[in-house]
Write a protein that holds these residues in place. Structure first.
Motif, PDB file in Angstrom:
ATOM      1  N   PRO A 235      -5.299   0.071  -5.463  1.00 34.23           N
ATOM      2  CA  PRO A 235      -6.478  -0.707  -5.859  1.00 34.23           C
ATOM      3  C   PRO A 235      -7.519  -0.726  -4.739  1.00 34.23           C
ATOM      4  O   PRO A 235      -7.178  -0.861  -3.562  1.00 34.23           O
ATOM      5  N   VAL A 236      -8.776  -0.604  -5.112  1.00 30.81           N
ATOM      6  CA  VAL A 236      -9.877  -0.783  -4.165  1.00 30.81           C
ATOM      7  C   VAL A 236     -10.846  -1.805  -4.768  1.00 30.81           C
ATOM      8  O   VAL A 236     -11.028  -1.851  -5.984  1.00 30.81           O
ATOM      9  N   ALA A 237     -11.416  -2.620  -3.905  1.00 29.52           N
ATOM     10  CA  ALA A 237     -12.317  -3.673  -4.378  1.00 29.52           C
ATOM     11  C   ALA A 237     -13.600  -3.070  -4.927  1.00 29.52           C
ATOM     12  O   ALA A 237     -14.205  -2.198  -4.308  1.00 29.52           O
ATOM     13  N   ARG A 238     -14.000  -3.523  -6.097  1.00 29.95           N
ATOM     14  CA  ARG A 238     -15.267  -3.104  -6.702  1.00 29.95           C
ATOM     15  C   ARG A 238     -16.308  -4.199  -6.568  1.00 29.95           C
ATOM     16  O   ARG A 238     -17.471  -3.948  -6.325  1.00 29.95           O
ATOM     17  N   GLN A 239     -15.857  -5.474  -6.727  1.00 32.27           N
ATOM     18  CA  GLN A 239     -16.808  -6.577  -6.665  1.00 32.27           C
ATOM     19  C   GLN A 239     -16.085  -7.859  -6.258  1.00 32.27           C
ATOM     20  O   GLN A 239     -14.979  -8.132  -6.724  1.00 32.27           O
ATOM     21  N   HIS A 240     -16.728  -8.630  -5.371  1.00 26.58           N
ATOM     22  CA  HIS A 240     -16.253  -9.959  -4.994  1.00 26.58           C
ATOM     23  C   HIS A 240     -17.327 -10.965  -5.391  1.00 26.58           C
ATOM     24  O   HIS A 240     -18.515 -10.723  -5.172  1.00 26.58           O
ATOM     25  N   VAL A 241     -16.895 -12.082  -5.963  1.00 25.33           N
ATOM     26  CA  VAL A 241     -17.797 -13.193  -6.242  1.00 25.33           C
ATOM     27  C   VAL A 241     -17.159 -14.412  -5.599  1.00 25.33           C
ATOM     28  O   VAL A 241     -15.999 -14.729  -5.876  1.00 25.33           O
TER      29      VAL A 241
ATOM     30  N   THR B 157       0.813  -1.220   0.000  1.00 21.46           N
ATOM     31  CA  THR B 157       0.000   0.000   0.000  1.00 21.46           C
ATOM     32  C   THR B 157       0.843   1.265   0.000  1.00 21.46           C
ATOM     33  O   THR B 157       0.566   2.207  -0.755  1.00 21.46           O
ATOM     34  N   GLN B 158       1.879   1.309   0.820  1.00 22.87           N
ATOM     35  CA  GLN B 158       2.701   2.526   0.876  1.00 22.87           C
ATOM     36  C   GLN B 158       3.381   2.801  -0.467  1.00 22.87           C
ATOM     37  O   GLN B 158       3.369   3.930  -0.960  1.00 22.87           O
ATOM     38  N   ALA B 159       3.961   1.762  -1.068  1.00 18.58           N
ATOM     39  CA  ALA B 159       4.632   1.943  -2.358  1.00 18.58           C
ATOM     40  C   ALA B 159       3.642   2.399  -3.425  1.00 18.58           C
ATOM     41  O   ALA B 159       3.944   3.300  -4.219  1.00 18.58           O
ATOM     42  N   LEU B 160       2.457   1.802  -3.449  1.00 18.65           N
ATOM     43  CA  LEU B 160       1.456   2.175  -4.443  1.00 18.65           C
ATOM     44  C   LEU B 160       0.950   3.595  -4.208  1.00 18.65           C
ATOM     45  O   LEU B 160       0.733   4.347  -5.167  1.00 18.65           O
ATOM     46  N   THR B 161       0.785   3.980  -2.945  1.00 20.86           N
ATOM     47  CA  THR B 161       0.372   5.346  -2.633  1.00 20.86           C
ATOM     48  C   THR B 161       1.402   6.331  -3.161  1.00 20.86           C
ATOM     49  O   THR B 161       1.054   7.359  -3.758  1.00 20.86           O
ATOM     50  N   GLU B 162       2.674   6.016  -2.962  1.00 21.21           N
ATOM     51  CA  GLU B 162       3.743   6.885  -3.460  1.00 21.21           C
ATOM     52  C   GLU B 162       3.751   6.964  -4.983  1.00 21.21           C
ATOM     53  O   GLU B 162       4.105   7.983  -5.561  1.00 21.21           O
TER      54      GLU B 162
ATOM     55  N   VAL C 229     -10.421  -1.801  -8.761  1.00 20.71           N
ATOM     56  CA  VAL C 229     -10.360  -0.583  -9.561  1.00 20.71           C
ATOM     57  C   VAL C 229      -9.243   0.276  -8.983  1.00 20.71           C
ATOM     58  O   VAL C 229      -9.147   0.452  -7.763  1.00 20.71           O
ATOM     59  N   TRP C 230      -8.401   0.789  -9.859  1.00 18.31           N
ATOM     60  CA  TRP C 230      -7.299   1.653  -9.431  1.00 18.31           C
ATOM     61  C   TRP C 230      -7.820   3.074  -9.260  1.00 18.31           C
ATOM     62  O   TRP C 230      -8.559   3.580 -10.110  1.00 18.31           O
ATOM     63  N   VAL C 231      -7.455   3.685  -8.136  1.00 16.85           N
ATOM     64  CA  VAL C 231      -7.902   5.051  -7.845  1.00 16.85           C
ATOM     65  C   VAL C 231      -6.737   5.890  -7.343  1.00 16.85           C
ATOM     66  O   VAL C 231      -5.745   5.369  -6.819  1.00 16.85           O
ATOM     67  N   ASP C 232      -6.885   7.186  -7.501  1.00 15.94           N
ATOM     68  CA  ASP C 232      -5.937   8.137  -6.914  1.00 15.94           C
ATOM     69  C   ASP C 232      -6.136   8.085  -5.401  1.00 15.94           C
ATOM     70  O   ASP C 232      -7.267   8.214  -4.923  1.00 15.94           O
ATOM     71  N   PRO C 233      -5.068   7.874  -4.614  1.00 11.97           N
ATOM     72  CA  PRO C 233      -5.232   7.716  -3.166  1.00 11.97           C
ATOM     73  C   PRO C 233      -5.698   8.977  -2.456  1.00 11.97           C
ATOM     74  O   PRO C 233      -6.188   8.905  -1.332  1.00 11.97           O
ATOM     75  N   HIS C 234      -5.588  10.117  -3.107  1.00 14.44           N
ATOM     76  CA  HIS C 234      -5.992  11.370  -2.455  1.00 14.44           C
ATOM     77  C   HIS C 234      -7.397  11.797  -2.851  1.00 14.44           C
ATOM     78  O   HIS C 234      -8.185  12.213  -2.011  1.00 14.44           O
ATOM     79  N   SER C 235      -7.741  11.659  -4.135  1.00 15.72           N
ATOM     80  CA  SER C 235      -9.059  12.099  -4.591  1.00 15.72           C
ATOM     81  C   SER C 235     -10.091  10.972  -4.586  1.00 15.72           C
ATOM     82  O   SER C 235     -11.287  11.230  -4.564  1.00 15.72           O
ATOM     83  N   GLY C 236      -9.625   9.716  -4.654  1.00 13.36           N
ATOM     84  CA  GLY C 236     -10.538   8.585  -4.736  1.00 13.36           C
ATOM     85  C   GLY C 236     -11.115   8.379  -6.129  1.00 13.36           C
ATOM     86  O   GLY C 236     -11.946   7.504  -6.334  1.00 13.36           O
TER      87      GLY C 236
END
Length: 164
Positions: free
Chosen positions: A72-78, A62-67, A133-140
């Motif tokens: 990534p945030v979960a959109r759907q689990h099956v 998470t830290q490396a990706l934030t930098e 789904v990949w998102v900007d960690p600051h804006s979402g």
């Protein structure tokens, strides 16, 4: 409508090490519900844990990706449950990254019991698929993952180096 979960077993052998990861665990009392089998939410926790372990193993926690500017945030689990896991069962949790394109990534998971007396491939407990789904960690807001992410997980070749 029944969603099809990719067969992680077929994918497993064909994928490079950078696209797959596994972990072994033993079912403890904290994993059980009132029926004395593993609670359905625990399977999902195990899937997320193996995904995080995979990313961390490749230096993409998470830290490396934030930098890098995208997480990534979960959109759907099956999840499809096949058999219950019980106290003391040894479980293998596998994940395989099956898609990484644009703002989406998809992981398939296979959870198998590997107790003495079980077949060598184990007994299938559950299968799961998560769309991330990949998102900007600051804006979402949705954002493409940086190219280095796809390269690290084996989806894209490294960028060519300029001639010296």
């Amino acid at each position: 409508m029944k969603l099809r979960i990719p067969d992680a077993d077929v994918l497993w052998e064909s994928l490079p090490d950078t696209r797959r990861h596994e972990r072994f665990l033993t079912v403890g009392p904290e994993d059980l519900d009132d029926l004395n089998h593993v609670n359905n939410t625990v399977y999902l926790t195990w899937c997320e844990t193996v995904a995080r372990d995979h990313a961390s193993r490749l230096g993409m926690g998470t830290q490396a990706l934030t930098e890098l500017g995208a997480v990534p945030v979960a959109r759907q689990h099956v999840i499809e449950y096949h058999r219950p896991a019980r106290l003391g069962d040894r479980v293998r949790v596998r994940t395989a990254l099956t898609l990484h394109a644009g703002v989406r990534s998809v992981r398939a998971y296979a959870l198998d019991r590997l107790n003495p007396g079980d077949p060598p491939e184990g007994v299938r407990l559950a299968e799961c698929q998560t769309e991330w789904v990949w998102v900007d960690p600051h804006s979402g807001r949705p954002k493409r993952a940086p190219g280095v992410v796809g390269q690290t997980f084996g989806f894209e070749p490294p960028a060519p180096r300029p001639p010296a």
